[in-house]
Design an enzyme around this catalytic site. Structure first.
Site, short mmCIF file in Angstrom:
data_model
loop_
_atom_site.label_atom_id
_atom_site.label_comp_id
_atom_site.label_asym_id
_atom_site.label_seq_id
_atom_site.Cartn_x
_atom_site.Cartn_y
_atom_site.Cartn_z
N VAL A 65 0.82 -1.23 0.00
CA VAL A 65 0.00 0.00 0.00
C VAL A 65 0.84 1.27 0.00
O VAL A 65 0.35 2.35 -0.35
CB VAL A 65 -1.00 0.04 1.20
CG1 VAL A 65 -2.09 -1.00 1.02
CG2 VAL A 65 -0.29 -0.09 2.54
N TYR A 155 2.40 3.95 16.63
CA TYR A 155 1.10 3.36 16.27
C TYR A 155 -0.06 4.27 16.72
O TYR A 155 -1.00 4.51 15.97
CB TYR A 155 1.00 1.99 16.94
CG TYR A 155 -0.20 1.15 16.57
CD1 TYR A 155 -0.26 0.49 15.34
CD2 TYR A 155 -1.26 0.97 17.46
CE1 TYR A 155 -1.34 -0.32 15.00
CE2 TYR A 155 -2.35 0.17 17.13
CZ TYR A 155 -2.38 -0.47 15.90
OH TYR A 155 -3.46 -1.26 15.58
N LYS A 159 -2.74 5.96 14.23
CA LYS A 159 -4.17 5.64 14.35
C LYS A 159 -5.00 6.88 14.68
O LYS A 159 -6.16 6.99 14.25
CB LYS A 159 -4.38 4.54 15.41
CG LYS A 159 -3.85 3.17 14.99
CD LYS A 159 -4.45 2.69 13.68
CE LYS A 159 -4.33 1.19 13.46
NZ LYS A 159 -4.84 0.76 12.15
#
Length: 254
Positions: A65, A155, A159
């Protein structure tokens, strides 16, 4: 199962296992044609075989991606094969957990790239088709860690970033019949949580027991719990639900 996604095409990133696989399966069970991209070829071919045996229409392709060109090519192929792209689920993710003082440049950058650049690449490529057909559902998988979590500066930041991304897409794309929403899982039993248990040196069963003590619903989450929330946002009837983040965590997150 009702066929509420009959005639729809769902595109799931990181769909070969865990939450992504459960999401793809829910769409397929309810009549959608499903496209899965991932970098884990082994898990992907197992999932493809399993889905085809169940009679699901599935497209799989190894795609990173982070590489915009790879993403664009895959989406083009899906639209050619299946005729449209109606639902996008940005699920691909990695963890490189460490305390801030031990976190390397690459621990930080890799997590940013996969979660944020990846979701940007895929959403930008998908929205072209959605705008043309005046219909689309974009659902990004955030996390309860967006509110802060020890050992996850990278992370948690990524997020939380996905939630800002979600709300911005909702504002920009809403007039084209496209909604953008986000699901933020709490503790879900997946390969990723097994890796976390390993990292902290705790047997997985004990890790689960420890987690349950902090969850008001007194159980851990399963990938299907997330898939249900994703399906709600993806439903045609949810067209007035836009720019929202739902925490699927067994209790409130402050």
């Amino acid at each position: 199962m009702s066929g509420r996604f009959e005639g729809r095409v769902a595109f799931v990133t990181g769909g070969s296992r865990g939450i992504g696989k459960a999401v793809a399966q829910t769409f397929a069970e309810e009549g959608a044609k499903v496209a899965i991209i991932d970098i884990n070829e082994e898990a992907m071919s197992e999932t493809e075989k399993e889905f085809k045996e169940k009679g699901y229409e599935v497209f799989v392709k190894k795609v990173n991606v982070v590489e915009a060109k790879e993403v664009e090519t895959a989406i083009e192929e899906v639209v050619k094969s299946f005729g449209s792209l109606d639902i996008l689920v940005n699920n691909a993710g990695i963890i490189r957990d460490n305390m801030l003082f031990k976190m390397t440049d690459s621990d930080w950058q890799m997590v940013m790239d996969v979660h944020l650049k990846g979701s940007f690449n895929v959403s930008r490529a998908a929205q072209k088709y959605m705008v043309n057909q005046k219909y689309g559902r974009i659902i990004s998988i955030s996390s309860a860690s967006a509110l802060g979590n020890r050992g996850q500066a990278n992370y948690a930041t990524a997020k939380a970033g996905l939630q800002g991304f979600t709300k911005t897409l909702a504002i920009e794309l809403g007039k084209y019949g496209i909604t953008s929403n986000s699901v933020a899982p709490g503790f879900i039993e997946t390969e990723m949580t097994k890796e976390t248990a390993q990292r902290v040196g705790v047997p997985f069963d004990d890790f689960i027991k420890g987690a349950i003590r902090t969850i008001p619903a007194a159980r851990t989450g399963k990938p299907e719990d997330i898939a249900n929330a994703v399906a709600f946002f993806a439903d045609e009837k949810s067209s007035f639900v836009n720019g929202q983040v739902i925490y699927v965590a067994g209790g409130p997150k402050n």
